[in-house]
Write a protein that holds these residues in place. Structure first.
Motif, PDB file in Angstrom:
ATOM      1  N   MET A  71       0.824  -1.207   0.000  1.00  0.00           N
ATOM      2  CA  MET A  71       0.000   0.000   0.000  1.00  0.00           C
ATOM      3  C   MET A  71       0.858   1.257   0.000  1.00  0.00           C
ATOM      4  N   ILE A  72       1.947   1.253   0.741  1.00  0.00           N
ATOM      5  CA  ILE A  72       2.834   2.423   0.777  1.00  0.00           C
ATOM      6  C   ILE A  72       3.460   2.645  -0.593  1.00  0.00           C
ATOM      7  N   SER A  74       2.312   1.650  -3.474  1.00  0.00           N
ATOM      8  CA  SER A  74       1.263   2.041  -4.414  1.00  0.00           C
ATOM      9  C   SER A  74       0.875   3.504  -4.241  1.00  0.00           C
ATOM     10  N   GLU A  75       0.743   3.947  -3.003  1.00  0.00           N
ATOM     11  CA  GLU A  75       0.376   5.344  -2.751  1.00  0.00           C
ATOM     12  C   GLU A  75       1.480   6.303  -3.176  1.00  0.00           C
ATOM     13  N   GLN A  76       2.730   5.917  -2.960  1.00  0.00           N
ATOM     14  CA  GLN A  76       3.840   6.761  -3.419  1.00  0.00           C
ATOM     15  C   GLN A  76       3.804   6.912  -4.930  1.00  0.00           C
ATOM     16  N   LEU A  78       1.188   6.545  -6.876  1.00  0.00           N
ATOM     17  CA  LEU A  78      -0.005   7.300  -7.232  1.00  0.00           C
ATOM     18  C   LEU A  78       0.196   8.794  -7.015  1.00  0.00           C
ATOM     19  N   LEU A  79       0.780   9.157  -5.879  1.00  0.00           N
ATOM     20  CA  LEU A  79       1.011  10.573  -5.595  1.00  0.00           C
ATOM     21  C   LEU A  79       2.007  11.183  -6.577  1.00  0.00           C
ATOM     22  N   GLN A  82       0.137  11.708  -9.821  1.00  0.00           N
ATOM     23  CA  GLN A  82      -0.768  12.852  -9.717  1.00  0.00           C
ATOM     24  C   GLN A  82      -0.011  14.170  -9.761  1.00  0.00           C
TER      25      GLN A  82
END
Length: 103
Positions: A71-72, A74-76, A78-79, A82
């Protein structure tokens, strides 16, 4: 703590230190090349984060990674993606504003 490696302060400080060390005036072509290299490196780091997130999800599927690590990562990714798209949108808006300017 999640850190964005795309636009970090240390990289900007290194660029500033590099420009102060070189006292010769830089030409516009050299400035454009330096900026192009910086953007290329930034996009490369975004791509690397995406591939790392993909690799972490593959590791999770075979049971070698924890869900929090996946999750970490993936979020990195994604951010970073973006942020990259927002920077692109701002550049396009600035270009369109310049093109609308009447001389």
């Amino acid at each position: 703590m999640i850190q964005n490696n795309m636009f970090n302060i240390q990289g900007a400080q290194q660029l500033q230190m590099k420009s102060t060390v070189e006292n010769k005036p830089s030409t516009p072509a050299e400035s454009i090349q330096s900026f192009g290299t910086y953007l290329q490196n930034a996009l490369g780091s975004v791509a690397a984060q995406e591939s790392q997130a993909h690799e972490m999800s593959n590791q999770f599927l075979i049971g070698k990674a924890n869900v929090d690590q996946v999750m970490i990562a993936s979020e990195q990714a994604l951010l970073s993606l973006q942020l990259t798209s927002q920077v692109r949108n701002k550049v396009v808006e600035a270009y369109q504003e310049i093109m609308r300017t009447q001389l």
